[in-house]
Design an enzyme around this catalytic site. Structure first.
Site, PDB file in Angstrom:
ATOM      1  N   GLY A   1      -6.312 -70.340 -37.051  1.00  0.00           N
ATOM      2  CA  GLY A   1      -5.009 -69.862 -36.618  1.00  0.00           C
ATOM      3  C   GLY A   1      -5.085 -69.117 -35.299  1.00  0.00           C
ATOM      4  O   GLY A   1      -6.098 -68.506 -34.966  1.00  0.00           O
ATOM      5  N   GLY A   2      -3.994 -69.171 -34.547  1.00  0.00           N
ATOM      6  CA  GLY A   2      -3.950 -68.459 -33.261  1.00  0.00           C
ATOM      7  C   GLY A   2      -4.933 -69.029 -32.260  1.00  0.00           C
ATOM      8  O   GLY A   2      -5.007 -70.233 -32.044  1.00  0.00           O
TER       9      GLY A   2
ATOM     10  N   ASP B   1      -8.487 -72.837 -41.771  1.00  0.00           N
ATOM     11  CA  ASP B   1      -8.303 -71.476 -42.242  1.00  0.00           C
ATOM     12  C   ASP B   1      -6.977 -71.291 -42.978  1.00  0.00           C
ATOM     13  O   ASP B   1      -6.094 -72.163 -42.953  1.00  0.00           O
ATOM     14  CB  ASP B   1      -8.358 -70.500 -41.060  1.00  0.00           C
TER      15      ASP B   1
ATOM     16  N   ILE C   1      -9.714 -64.773 -30.248  1.00  0.00           N
ATOM     17  CA  ILE C   1      -8.973 -63.519 -30.319  1.00  0.00           C
ATOM     18  C   ILE C   1      -8.771 -63.164 -31.786  1.00  0.00           C
ATOM     19  O   ILE C   1      -7.874 -63.687 -32.455  1.00  0.00           O
ATOM     20  CB  ILE C   1      -7.627 -63.607 -29.573  1.00  0.00           C
TER      21      ILE C   1
ATOM     22  N   MET D   1      -3.812 -57.547 -37.971  1.00  0.00           N
ATOM     23  CA  MET D   1      -4.356 -57.216 -39.299  1.00  0.00           C
ATOM     24  C   MET D   1      -4.176 -55.738 -39.634  1.00  0.00           C
ATOM     25  O   MET D   1      -5.077 -55.088 -40.149  1.00  0.00           O
ATOM     26  CB  MET D   1      -5.840 -57.600 -39.386  1.00  0.00           C
TER      27      MET D   1
ATOM     28  N   PRO E   1       0.192 -69.888 -33.431  1.00  0.00           N
ATOM     29  CA  PRO E   1       0.707 -68.863 -34.341  1.00  0.00           C
ATOM     30  C   PRO E   1       1.355 -69.390 -35.611  1.00  0.00           C
ATOM     31  O   PRO E   1       1.684 -68.606 -36.500  1.00  0.00           O
ATOM     32  CB  PRO E   1       1.734 -68.131 -33.474  1.00  0.00           C
TER      33      PRO E   1
ATOM     34  N   THR F   1      -2.169 -67.166 -29.016  1.00  0.00           N
ATOM     35  CA  THR F   1      -2.493 -66.139 -29.990  1.00  0.00           C
ATOM     36  C   THR F   1      -1.222 -65.484 -30.542  1.00  0.00           C
ATOM     37  O   THR F   1      -0.156 -65.531 -29.918  1.00  0.00           O
ATOM     38  CB  THR F   1      -3.426 -65.086 -29.379  1.00  0.00           C
TER      39      THR F   1
ATOM     40  N   LYS G   1      -9.710 -67.273 -45.316  1.00  0.00           N
ATOM     41  CA  LYS G   1      -9.990 -65.897 -45.723  1.00  0.00           C
ATOM     42  C   LYS G   1      -8.681 -65.115 -45.729  1.00  0.00           C
ATOM     43  O   LYS G   1      -7.968 -65.075 -44.730  1.00  0.00           O
ATOM     44  CB  LYS G   1     -10.985 -65.239 -44.771  1.00  0.00           C
TER      45      LYS G   1
END
Length: 277
Positions: free
Chosen positions: A112-113, A59, A117, A195, A36, A142, A81
């Site tokens: 990430g995470g 990322d 997931i 998100m 995280p 996650t 992104k």
């Protein structure tokens, strides 16, 4: 010359059979979940892979402290992104991974995470499999786990939530019906939306419209596990205006369910532990 055609990313490995005109073996790809954000939450296996890496595609949500584990001589390619801002489209990222592997490069795909997931790791793994390229996956913690643990919100609890649902808050094309709202609005469960900062008003409105009381506890956790983490708590009715007034920005997760009501008591224990240490 486009990014995808830059020969620096398609260099042959330093050793191998190329000098003898033998085919260069296809490289291997390791998909790694960076966790995280807090580098202390990186898994031991992930840290070991990063310390041995020679080429890393990483990322946007991968922090500098995690990247610091990569050897100084390794090559790092940013393919992150953000909302409406992509260094490379997803299809091009998969193509680049395949081209690098076919050129004989072993590479780490750092996300990430957890890769699988809401990290689009499944799409990348499927692209590698279809291309006949070997890969393995190193799971990561996650963001939902980190948000719950660090903000004092247990995602499951025998008295309050026997079901945990992870959902995307990214509603494609502003389609309010993109998710199974009746499923998400069931009682005695916790729902975590990834998100969902931009769609928070829609999420809360849809959950209320499909049966959850407007007084249902809800929280938004910004930058979970990092030193500047913030957690705002309210209800389905109050959280959207609260988040807007406080200027909450991504990355942030939305947690909905009765477990959020436990946060005031648990955060006291976390604060006492922090002061003790």
């Amino acid at each position: 010359m486009s990014f995808m055609d830059d020969p620096q990313w398609l260099k042959k490995p330093a050793r191998g059979g190329a000098e003898n005109n033998n085919p260069v073996p296809t490289g291997h790809v390791t998909l790694v979940g960076a966790g995280p954000g807090d580098p202390d939450l990186l898994t031991v296996k992930a840290a070991r892979v990063l310390r041995a890496a020679s080429l890393v595609l990483y990322d946007h949500l991968v922090g500098e402290d995690v990247l610091a584990l990569v050897p100084a001589g390794a090559e790092c390619i940013y393919v992150g992104k953000e909302s409406s801002r992509h260094a490379l489209p997803q299809e091009d990222i998969i193509e680049l991974m395949c081209r690098l592997a076919r050129s004989g490069r072993a590479l780490v795909r750092l996300k990430g995470g957890d890769c699988y997931i809401f990290g689009r790791g499944g799409e990348e793994a499927l692209g590698l499999a279809r291309a006949g390229i070997s890969f393995d996956v190193v799971p990561g913690i996650t963001a939902a786990q980190a948000a719950g643990a660090c903000a004092g919100i247990p995602l499951t609890h025998r008295d309050h939530a026997g079901t945990l649902v992870l959902a995307t808050g990214h509603l494609r094309g502003d389609n309010d019906t993109a998710l199974d709202w009746p499923l998400l609005a069931r009682p005695r469960q916790t729902v975590v939306f990834y998100m969902g900062v931009a769609t928070l008003p829609t999420i809360c409105a849809q959950l209320a419209a499909h049966g959850l009381p407007p007084t249902t506890p809800a929280a938004i956790v910004e930058r979970a596990s990092l030193p500047d983490q913030r957690c705002l708590t309210g209800t389905l009715a109050s959280l959207p205006s609260l988040a807007a007034s406080q200027g909450v920005k991504a990355p942030a997760l939305i947690i909905v369910g009765e477990v959020v009501a436990l946060q005031p008591a648990l955060i006291q224990g976390l604060a006492q532990a922090s002061a003790h240490h």
